[in-house]
Design a protein around this motif. Structure first.
Motif, PDB file in Angstrom:
ATOM      1  N   LEU A  33       0.818  -1.218   0.000  1.00 39.64           N
ATOM      2  CA  LEU A  33       0.000   0.000   0.000  1.00 39.64           C
ATOM      3  C   LEU A  33       0.850   1.265   0.000  1.00 39.64           C
ATOM      4  O   LEU A  33       0.465   2.264  -0.588  1.00 39.64           O
ATOM      5  N   CYS A  34       1.995   1.223   0.669  1.00 36.61           N
ATOM      6  CA  CYS A  34       2.743   2.476   0.834  1.00 36.61           C
ATOM      7  C   CYS A  34       3.922   2.584  -0.120  1.00 36.61           C
ATOM      8  O   CYS A  34       4.790   3.420   0.061  1.00 36.61           O
ATOM      9  N   TYR A  35       3.947   1.739  -1.143  1.00 37.52           N
ATOM     10  CA  TYR A  35       5.078   1.733  -2.076  1.00 37.52           C
ATOM     11  C   TYR A  35       4.732   2.465  -3.370  1.00 37.52           C
ATOM     12  O   TYR A  35       3.645   2.272  -3.924  1.00 37.52           O
ATOM     13  N   CYS A  45       3.108   0.164   5.665  1.00 37.10           N
ATOM     14  CA  CYS A  45       1.876  -0.648   5.651  1.00 37.10           C
ATOM     15  C   CYS A  45       2.103  -2.100   6.060  1.00 37.10           C
ATOM     16  O   CYS A  45       1.179  -2.775   6.491  1.00 37.10           O
ATOM     17  N   ARG A  46       3.325  -2.583   5.935  1.00 36.29           N
ATOM     18  CA  ARG A  46       3.755  -3.943   6.336  1.00 36.29           C
ATOM     19  C   ARG A  46       3.125  -5.072   5.524  1.00 36.29           C
ATOM     20  O   ARG A  46       3.347  -6.232   5.817  1.00 36.29           O
ATOM     21  N   CYS A  48       3.783  -5.926   2.521  1.00 32.91           N
ATOM     22  CA  CYS A  48       4.701  -6.510   1.539  1.00 32.91           C
ATOM     23  C   CYS A  48       5.688  -7.481   2.175  1.00 32.91           C
ATOM     24  O   CYS A  48       6.720  -7.788   1.577  1.00 32.91           O
ATOM     25  N   CYS A  64       9.740  -4.062   0.438  1.00 45.34           N
ATOM     26  CA  CYS A  64       9.967  -2.741  -0.154  1.00 45.34           C
ATOM     27  C   CYS A  64      11.219  -2.079   0.406  1.00 45.34           C
ATOM     28  O   CYS A  64      11.716  -1.111  -0.168  1.00 45.34           O
TER      29      CYS A  64
END
Ligand code: FES
Length: 265
Positions: A33-35, A45-46, A48, A64
């Motif tokens: 989500l945060c990439y 977001c953890r 990945c 990431c």
């Protein structure tokens, strides 16, 4: 070039690349989500998470932020990782109950509902879809170089918005924040001559008018900002013309050229 192993497949990686970037290029699905490839890794977001395999040892890390070094071996789906993802998705379902993309992702991992209390705020400018991944804050600050929005509040009251929830005159209205938001939480609207950043305290940004068709086509402040970064020749050739008129002009020029006629501006 180095090579790494993802799910048993040997993949080529460039120097400095992350495992998530390599996996995406190889078509290996890892939720994130945060990439965004234009931004530095953040690790918020953890989702990945992957498992790094070192002989008998195993370690769970975010792909990431994990550099692809020669011989690295990772697995992207294991029962433990999927269990962690399911808990995270339950938390995101509670944080952003109206986010369709989160609901779909949760379904994919077999999560239909959440055990956590749902946070539903009436009139939420982010439509109860924000998961606080911060990608909008970073793109505005680190890519556009403006910093019109930021985190506000702490703990369960953390939100993202303009300082003091006031209209922010530094906002260029570029819409990069909305473009990168993984949950489509950010809304903006173009009225006749103005772009209204509805999510950002209704910040209003005047639109620029096309010199040819008269249509208002892009935020004035953003086009001035972007033009400053162009080389003077290219800047002059744009002549405050909207993309449609520019395309039509180029087509006309190409036709004249093909007919051996002189090209005039
Ligand atoms: S994409 Fe890696 S932590 Fe969000």
């Amino acid at each position: 070039m180095t090579s790494i192993i993802i799910n048993g497949k040997t993949c080529a990686a460039q120097a400095g690349e992350t495992v998530l970037a390599v996996a995406r290029r190889e078509g290996i699905d890892i939720p994130a989500l945060c990439y965004d490839e234009t931004l530095a890794p953040y690790g918020a977001c953890r989702l990945c998470l992957v498992e790094v395999v070192k002989g008998e040892k195993k370690e769970t890390v975010t792909s990431c932020t994990l550099q692809a070094v020669e011989g690295l071996e990772v697995v992207t789906e294991t029962p433990e990782i999927n269990k962690l993802r399911r808990v995270l998705l339950e938390l995101y379902l509670a944080q952003a109950p109206r986010a369709e993309s989160i609901r779909k992702l949760a379904e994919k991992y077999g999560v239909g509902t959440t055990r956590f209390a749902k946070r539903v705020v009436r009139g939420d400018p982010l439509q109860n879809r924000c998961v606080l991944c911060g990608i909008c804050v970073r793109v505005c600050r680190d890519v556009i170089g403006v910093g019109a929005i930021n985190y506000i509040g702490r703990g369960q009251f953390t939100e993202i918005n303009t300082p003091f929830y006031e209209e922010n005159e530094v906002c260029l209205g570029c819409g990069a924040c909305a473009e990168v938001c993984p949950t489509q939480a950010i809304s903006l609207e173009d009225t006749a001559e103005t772009r209204v950043m509805k999510s950002w305290s209704e910040t209003r940004v005047p639109l620029k008018q096309c010199n040819v068709c008269g249509r208002y086509y892009a935020p004035e402040a953003f086009t001035s900002y972007a033009y400053e970064k162009l080389d003077p020749e290219l800047k002059a050739s744009l002549k405050d013309v909207c993309p449609d008129c520019r395309r039509k002009g180029m087509t006309r020029q190409a036709i004249r050229l093909s007919m051996g006629e002189p090209v005039t501006g």
